[in-house]
Design a protein around this motif. Sequence first.
Motif, PDB file in Angstrom:
ATOM      1  N   THR A  28       0.739  -0.926  -0.058  1.00 34.73           N
ATOM      2  CA  THR A  28       0.394   0.008   0.017  1.00 34.73           C
ATOM      3  C   THR A  28       0.562   1.197  -0.186  1.00 34.73           C
ATOM      4  OG1 THR A  28      -1.651  -1.243   1.559  1.00 34.73           O
ATOM      5  CG2 THR A  28      -1.885   0.827   1.593  1.00 34.73           C
ATOM      6  N   PRO A  29       1.103   2.200  -0.273  1.00 30.84           N
ATOM      7  CA  PRO A  29       1.925   3.202  -1.272  1.00 30.84           C
ATOM      8  C   PRO A  29       0.983   4.418   0.113  1.00 30.84           C
ATOM      9  CG  PRO A  29       0.349   2.730  -3.568  1.00 30.84           C
ATOM     10  CD  PRO A  29       0.663   2.085  -1.979  1.00 30.84           C
ATOM     11  N   LYS A  30       2.016   4.891   0.196  1.00 26.35           N
ATOM     12  CA  LYS A  30       1.002   6.417   0.733  1.00 26.35           C
ATOM     13  C   LYS A  30       1.464   7.690   0.803  1.00 26.35           C
ATOM     14  CE  LYS A  30      -0.748   4.147   5.370  1.00 26.35           C
ATOM     15  NZ  LYS A  30      -0.344   3.717   6.407  1.00 26.35           N
ATOM     16  N   LEU A  31       1.205   8.825   0.170  1.00 23.49           N
ATOM     17  CA  LEU A  31       1.256   9.728  -0.262  1.00 23.49           C
ATOM     18  C   LEU A  31       0.734  10.687   0.256  1.00 23.49           C
ATOM     19  CD1 LEU A  31       2.004   7.760  -3.134  1.00 23.49           C
ATOM     20  CD2 LEU A  31       2.557   9.480  -3.836  1.00 23.49           C
ATOM     21  N   ASN A  32       2.082  12.052   0.791  1.00 23.52           N
ATOM     22  CA  ASN A  32       1.460  12.750   2.138  1.00 23.52           C
ATOM     23  C   ASN A  32       2.513  14.317   0.957  1.00 23.52           C
ATOM     24  OD1 ASN A  32      -0.567  11.412   3.837  1.00 23.52           O
ATOM     25  ND2 ASN A  32       1.565  10.997   4.683  1.00 23.52           N
ATOM     26  N   LEU A  33       1.682  15.514   1.420  1.00 21.86           N
ATOM     27  CA  LEU A  33       2.098  16.791   0.947  1.00 21.86           C
ATOM     28  C   LEU A  33       2.818  17.525   1.621  1.00 21.86           C
ATOM     29  CD1 LEU A  33       2.562  17.989  -2.023  1.00 21.86           C
ATOM     30  CD2 LEU A  33       0.685  19.513  -1.252  1.00 21.86           C
ATOM     31  N   LEU A  34       3.374  17.811   2.016  1.00 24.63           N
ATOM     32  CA  LEU A  34       3.893  18.711   3.322  1.00 24.63           C
ATOM     33  C   LEU A  34       4.135  20.424   2.469  1.00 24.63           C
ATOM     34  CD1 LEU A  34       6.505  16.849   4.918  1.00 24.63           C
ATOM     35  CD2 LEU A  34       3.922  16.901   5.511  1.00 24.63           C
ATOM     36  N   THR A  35       4.286  21.816   3.233  1.00 25.56           N
ATOM     37  CA  THR A  35       4.409  22.655   2.995  1.00 25.56           C
ATOM     38  C   THR A  35       5.222  23.412   3.641  1.00 25.56           C
ATOM     39  OG1 THR A  35       2.281  23.667   3.573  1.00 25.56           O
ATOM     40  CG2 THR A  35       1.817  22.882   1.481  1.00 25.56           C
ATOM     41  N   LYS A  36       6.393  24.349   2.873  1.00 27.32           N
ATOM     42  CA  LYS A  36       6.810  24.890   3.990  1.00 27.32           C
ATOM     43  C   LYS A  36       7.052  26.676   3.208  1.00 27.32           C
ATOM     44  CE  LYS A  36      11.743  25.556   5.166  1.00 27.32           C
ATOM     45  NZ  LYS A  36      12.893  25.195   4.873  1.00 27.32           N
ATOM     46  N   ILE A  37       6.155  27.103   3.559  1.00 26.33           N
ATOM     47  CA  ILE A  37       5.900  28.782   3.073  1.00 26.33           C
ATOM     48  C   ILE A  37       6.110  29.869   4.191  1.00 26.33           C
ATOM     49  CG2 ILE A  37       4.325  30.032   2.442  1.00 26.33           C
ATOM     50  CD1 ILE A  37       4.486  27.398   0.278  1.00 26.33           C
ATOM     51  N   PRO A  38       7.416  30.507   4.036  1.00 28.67           N
ATOM     52  CA  PRO A  38       7.950  31.919   4.631  1.00 28.67           C
ATOM     53  C   PRO A  38       6.296  32.458   5.148  1.00 28.67           C
ATOM     54  CG  PRO A  38       8.481  32.095   2.907  1.00 28.67           C
ATOM     55  CD  PRO A  38       8.032  30.925   2.343  1.00 28.67           C
ATOM     56  N   GLU A  39       6.454  33.110   6.955  1.00 27.19           N
ATOM     57  CA  GLU A  39       5.078  33.651   7.305  1.00 27.19           C
ATOM     58  C   GLU A  39       4.982  34.434   6.619  1.00 27.19           C
ATOM     59  OE1 GLU A  39       3.349  33.215  10.417  1.00 27.19           O
ATOM     60  OE2 GLU A  39       4.493  31.782  10.245  1.00 27.19           O
ATOM     61  N   GLU A  40       6.061  35.214   6.245  1.00 23.62           N
ATOM     62  CA  GLU A  40       5.309  36.669   4.934  1.00 23.62           C
ATOM     63  C   GLU A  40       4.208  36.532   3.816  1.00 23.62           C
ATOM     64  OE1 GLU A  40       9.006  36.187   4.830  1.00 23.62           O
ATOM     65  OE2 GLU A  40       9.207  36.341   7.190  1.00 23.62           O
TER      66      GLU A  40
END
Length: 81
Positions: A28-40
Amino acid sequence: MVIQSPKLPGCELKIVWNIDVTEEGVVTPKLNLLTKIPEEALVLDKRKAVESAPCCFKNLLRLLGIETTIESVIKSVSMEE
């Protein structure tokens, strides 16, 4: 996999792919998306697109499949204005 746009320094989308294998051999593949965005940038995100991105990514996976979803994310980051 880390996806970055040269036009958006400090912004990253990470696709984390885990594969679960049971003792019976079920994969079973499990994919997730994580985001890294500056506070501004988050302050400017009035529609909360960054916050909803992981859920939308999961929905795209169900609708389009893995390959097309990843291609869509890459295209969205590299779109010309």
